[in-house]
Write a protein that holds these residues in place. Structure first.
Motif, PDB file in Angstrom:
ATOM      1  N   SER A  13       0.440  -0.847  -0.068  1.00 55.26           N
ATOM      2  CA  SER A  13       0.019  -0.340  -0.140  1.00 55.26           C
ATOM      3  C   SER A  13       0.612   1.008   0.036  1.00 55.26           C
ATOM      4  CB  SER A  13      -1.201  -0.272   1.011  1.00 55.26           C
ATOM      5  OG  SER A  13      -1.759  -1.007   1.300  1.00 55.26           O
ATOM      6  N   GLY A  14       2.066   1.362   0.462  1.00 55.42           N
ATOM      7  CA  GLY A  14       2.643   2.259   0.971  1.00 55.42           C
ATOM      8  C   GLY A  14       3.718   2.631  -0.540  1.00 55.42           C
ATOM      9  N   LEU A  15       3.649   1.621  -0.587  1.00 59.86           N
ATOM     10  CA  LEU A  15       4.471   2.014  -2.175  1.00 59.86           C
ATOM     11  C   LEU A  15       3.773   2.333  -3.252  1.00 59.86           C
ATOM     12  CD1 LEU A  15       7.107  -1.206  -2.329  1.00 59.86           C
ATOM     13  CD2 LEU A  15       7.827   1.057  -1.886  1.00 59.86           C
ATOM     14  N   LEU A  16       2.797   1.771  -3.766  1.00 59.40           N
ATOM     15  CA  LEU A  16       1.431   2.481  -4.620  1.00 59.40           C
ATOM     16  C   LEU A  16       0.839   4.180  -4.417  1.00 59.40           C
ATOM     17  CD1 LEU A  16      -0.696  -0.915  -4.620  1.00 59.40           C
ATOM     18  CD2 LEU A  16       0.280   0.234  -6.244  1.00 59.40           C
ATOM     19  N   LEU A  17       0.676   4.183  -3.048  1.00 61.84           N
ATOM     20  CA  LEU A  17       0.560   5.615  -2.703  1.00 61.84           C
ATOM     21  C   LEU A  17       2.111   6.544  -3.391  1.00 61.84           C
ATOM     22  CD1 LEU A  17      -1.030   7.827  -1.178  1.00 61.84           C
ATOM     23  CD2 LEU A  17      -0.133   6.824   0.856  1.00 61.84           C
ATOM     24  N   ILE A  18       3.131   6.167  -2.527  1.00 59.78           N
ATOM     25  CA  ILE A  18       3.770   6.841  -3.170  1.00 59.78           C
ATOM     26  C   ILE A  18       4.301   7.373  -4.701  1.00 59.78           C
ATOM     27  CG2 ILE A  18       6.775   6.881  -3.315  1.00 59.78           C
ATOM     28  CD1 ILE A  18       6.657   5.655  -0.357  1.00 59.78           C
ATOM     29  N   ALA A  19       3.932   6.338  -6.118  1.00 64.27           N
ATOM     30  CA  ALA A  19       4.434   5.915  -6.973  1.00 64.27           C
ATOM     31  C   ALA A  19       2.764   7.141  -7.893  1.00 64.27           C
ATOM     32  CB  ALA A  19       3.320   4.627  -7.645  1.00 64.27           C
ATOM     33  N   MET A  20       2.087   7.164  -6.964  1.00 57.23           N
ATOM     34  CA  MET A  20       0.083   8.020  -7.319  1.00 57.23           C
ATOM     35  C   MET A  20       0.812   9.106  -7.074  1.00 57.23           C
ATOM     36  SD  MET A  20      -1.534   5.979  -8.520  1.00 57.23           S
ATOM     37  CE  MET A  20      -0.639   5.632  -9.167  1.00 57.23           C
ATOM     38  N   VAL A  21       1.315   9.948  -5.890  1.00 62.57           N
ATOM     39  CA  VAL A  21       1.109  10.431  -5.145  1.00 62.57           C
ATOM     40  C   VAL A  21       2.618  11.787  -6.495  1.00 62.57           C
ATOM     41  CG1 VAL A  21       2.361  12.427  -3.583  1.00 62.57           C
ATOM     42  CG2 VAL A  21       1.063  10.219  -2.690  1.00 62.57           C
ATOM     43  N   PHE A  22       3.667  11.447  -5.829  1.00 61.43           N
ATOM     44  CA  PHE A  22       4.607  11.406  -7.597  1.00 61.43           C
ATOM     45  C   PHE A  22       4.244  11.697  -8.722  1.00 61.43           C
ATOM     46  CE2 PHE A  22       7.797  10.241  -3.925  1.00 61.43           C
ATOM     47  CZ  PHE A  22       8.901  11.729  -3.832  1.00 61.43           C
TER      48      PHE A  22
END
Length: 193
Positions: free
Chosen positions: A94-103
């Motif tokens: 979840s954390g990695l997906l969130l980081i990808a979406m924010v960037f």
């Protein structure tokens, strides 16, 4: 269709088929693939995809090292010189997906209206998901194939919008390989390989 698109297609297909078959040789092909994709995307003015290539080259080199120099508890059961396939926990995933979406949102906002990129938002999100998929591939996480399948579907749309001919077909083949590799890596993970 041009020579860079044809060569990129052949190199890319070779690279992902080798990766899906758990072959360390995929990295050597990947180095050439990055070079030809850089040239192709520069010509098509797909700037986010173009910028991806030097970073991809670095991730490829990192993955090459990781796959061939596993830690003591990361070794494949059938070959101690090879990294075994692993899984992410739900929190890490979840954390990695969130980081990808924010960037992706930040980059999409930057590219929108500031470049000649024909699809800035799609290009930006694909870039960030590609970084994620490459990182997960480099550390040999099974979930990389899920992200690759999403990237391949999105790339088909982007490439068609950009007037490319061969790359959407190649992305379709990547998608089929991703499905096969997802199943194969699941079995490898189950067997400690």
């Amino acid at each position: 269709m041009n020579w860079a698109e044809i060569i990129s297609s052949v190199l890319g297909l070779t690279c992902v088929v080798l990766a899906g078959r758990n072959s360390k040789n995929n990295f050597w092909v990947g180095y050439l693939y990055n070079l030809f994709l850089f040239l192709l995307f520069w010509k098509q003015k797909l700037f986010a995809a173009m910028v991806l290539q030097p970073v991809s080259l670095a991730i490829n080199a990192y993955g090459h090292y990781r796959w061939t120099h596993p830690g003591e508890h990361e070794r494949a059961s059938d070959d101690p010189g090879r990294l075994k396939v692993s899984h992410l926990g739900p929190r890490e995933w979840s954390g990695l997906l969130l980081i990808a979406m924010v960037f992706g949102s930040v980059l999409g906002g930057f590219l929108s209206g500031k470049t000649a990129d024909p699809s800035p938002w799609l290009d930006a999100y694909i870039l960030m998901l590609t970084f994620l998929a490459q990182y997960l591939s480099a550390i040999k996480c099974w979930e990389c194939w899920i992200v690759w399948m999403v990237v391949n579907v999105a790339n088909m749309v982007l490439y068609l919008q950009s007037g490319l001919v061969m790359m959407p077909v190649v992305s379709g083949i990547y998608l089929a390989n991703g499905i096969w590799s997802l199943i194969t890596w699941k079995k490898l993970n189950k067997n400690g390989q």
